[in-house]
Design a protein around this motif. Structure first.
Motif, PDB file in Angstrom:
ATOM      1  N   UNK A   1     -43.895  34.752 -26.142  1.00 50.96           N
ATOM      2  CA  UNK A   1     -42.625  34.630 -25.424  1.00 50.96           C
ATOM      3  C   UNK A   1     -42.696  35.310 -24.058  1.00 50.96           C
ATOM      4  N   UNK A   2     -43.381  36.453 -23.976  1.00 44.59           N
ATOM      5  CA  UNK A   2     -43.545  37.135 -22.684  1.00 44.59           C
ATOM      6  C   UNK A   2     -44.411  36.288 -21.745  1.00 44.59           C
ATOM      7  N   UNK A   3     -45.433  35.647 -22.271  1.00 46.84           N
ATOM      8  CA  UNK A   3     -46.286  34.781 -21.450  1.00 46.84           C
ATOM      9  C   UNK A   3     -45.468  33.596 -20.936  1.00 46.84           C
ATOM     10  N   UNK A   4     -44.613  33.048 -21.788  1.00 45.87           N
ATOM     11  CA  UNK A   4     -43.763  31.926 -21.387  1.00 45.87           C
ATOM     12  C   UNK A   4     -42.780  32.357 -20.295  1.00 45.87           C
ATOM     13  N   UNK A   5     -42.186  33.533 -20.425  1.00 50.67           N
ATOM     14  CA  UNK A   5     -41.268  34.029 -19.393  1.00 50.67           C
ATOM     15  C   UNK A   5     -41.992  34.196 -18.056  1.00 50.67           C
ATOM     16  N   UNK A   6     -43.193  34.743 -18.112  1.00 46.11           N
ATOM     17  CA  UNK A   6     -43.951  34.993 -16.885  1.00 46.11           C
ATOM     18  C   UNK A   6     -44.395  33.697 -16.208  1.00 46.11           C
ATOM     19  N   UNK A   7     -44.811  32.707 -16.984  1.00 48.71           N
ATOM     20  CA  UNK A   7     -45.396  31.487 -16.423  1.00 48.71           C
ATOM     21  C   UNK A   7     -44.480  30.270 -16.527  1.00 48.71           C
ATOM     22  N   UNK A   8     -43.270  30.443 -17.059  1.00 43.11           N
ATOM     23  CA  UNK A   8     -42.382  29.314 -17.326  1.00 43.11           C
ATOM     24  C   UNK A   8     -42.093  28.428 -16.132  1.00 43.11           C
ATOM     25  N   UNK A   9     -41.768  29.014 -14.996  1.00 39.11           N
ATOM     26  CA  UNK A   9     -41.446  28.211 -13.810  1.00 39.11           C
ATOM     27  C   UNK A   9     -42.653  27.390 -13.370  1.00 39.11           C
ATOM     28  N   UNK A  10     -43.829  28.011 -13.385  1.00 38.55           N
ATOM     29  CA  UNK A  10     -45.038  27.289 -12.994  1.00 38.55           C
ATOM     30  C   UNK A  10     -45.357  26.174 -13.988  1.00 38.55           C
ATOM     31  N   UNK A  11     -45.120  26.427 -15.276  1.00 44.18           N
ATOM     32  CA  UNK A  11     -45.353  25.398 -16.295  1.00 44.18           C
ATOM     33  C   UNK A  11     -44.450  24.195 -16.060  1.00 44.18           C
ATOM     34  N   UNK A  12     -43.187  24.468 -15.763  1.00 43.85           N
ATOM     35  CA  UNK A  12     -42.221  23.387 -15.522  1.00 43.85           C
ATOM     36  C   UNK A  12     -42.594  22.555 -14.308  1.00 43.85           C
ATOM     37  N   UNK A  13     -43.185  23.179 -13.300  1.00 44.71           N
ATOM     38  CA  UNK A  13     -43.500  22.494 -12.044  1.00 44.71           C
ATOM     39  C   UNK A  13     -44.859  21.798 -12.054  1.00 44.71           C
ATOM     40  N   UNK A  14     -45.651  21.997 -13.090  1.00 44.17           N
ATOM     41  CA  UNK A  14     -46.993  21.437 -13.130  1.00 44.17           C
ATOM     42  C   UNK A  14     -46.959  19.942 -13.431  1.00 44.17           C
TER      43      UNK A  14
END
Length: 148
Positions: free
Chosen positions: A17-30
């Motif tokens: 969950x912490x990894x998702x919070x940190x990288x979430x915006x980048x994941x959504x934009x990929x």
């Protein structure tokens, strides 16, 4: 290899969950992200020493899957383990060979070593396929390399 304890499973979930919070915006934009997948810590097991010569710390080794990648992860067994410097690079020996990892600090007390192995999961159609892929990865990583 030993299965994680309930407390370790809780910490693995917190890490994901912490990894998702940190990288979430980048994941959504990929571009090419797979909307069928989410961030999840899968197939973890206790692996002592992982080829670390400077310390005898034990790690949980497993897969971290996301909508864009599948990574091999070493996560400290003990929450009190000292974290490496963010971005530090180190090769760790696992049964199938040596892998290059990068240290990531996610929160004050949550960190991991990560080695991205696949950066395109767009062809997976379900979360179950992602889980099966992670299991195959871990089966291969944790089998000794016969070539050596």
């Amino acid at each position: 290899m030993l299965a994680p304890t309930p407390e370790q499973y809780r910490r693995l979930n917190e890490m994901a969950q912490a990894w998702k919070r940190r990288h979430g915006a980048a994941l959504e934009a990929t571009p090419g992200r797979n909307s069928q997948l989410d961030v999840d810590a899968l197939c973890f097991q206790v692996f002592p020493d992982a080829g670390v010569t400077s310390t005898a710390s034990d790690y949980l080794v497993g897969a971290l899957i996301s909508p864009v990648s599948l990574s091999l992860v070493l996560f400290p067994v003990f929450a009190s383990a000292a974290s490496p410097v963010e971005g530090e690079r180190r090769a760790f020996a696992l049964p199938s060979g040596r892998y290059p990892f990068v240290a990531e600090t996610l929160d004050d007390d949550i960190w991991l070593w990560r080695c991205e192995l696949l950066d395109d999961l767009s062809d997976l159609e379900t979360r179950e396929e992602g889980s099966r892929l992670a299991q195959r990865l871990m089966d291969r990583v944790m089998q000794p390399d016969d070539a050596s």
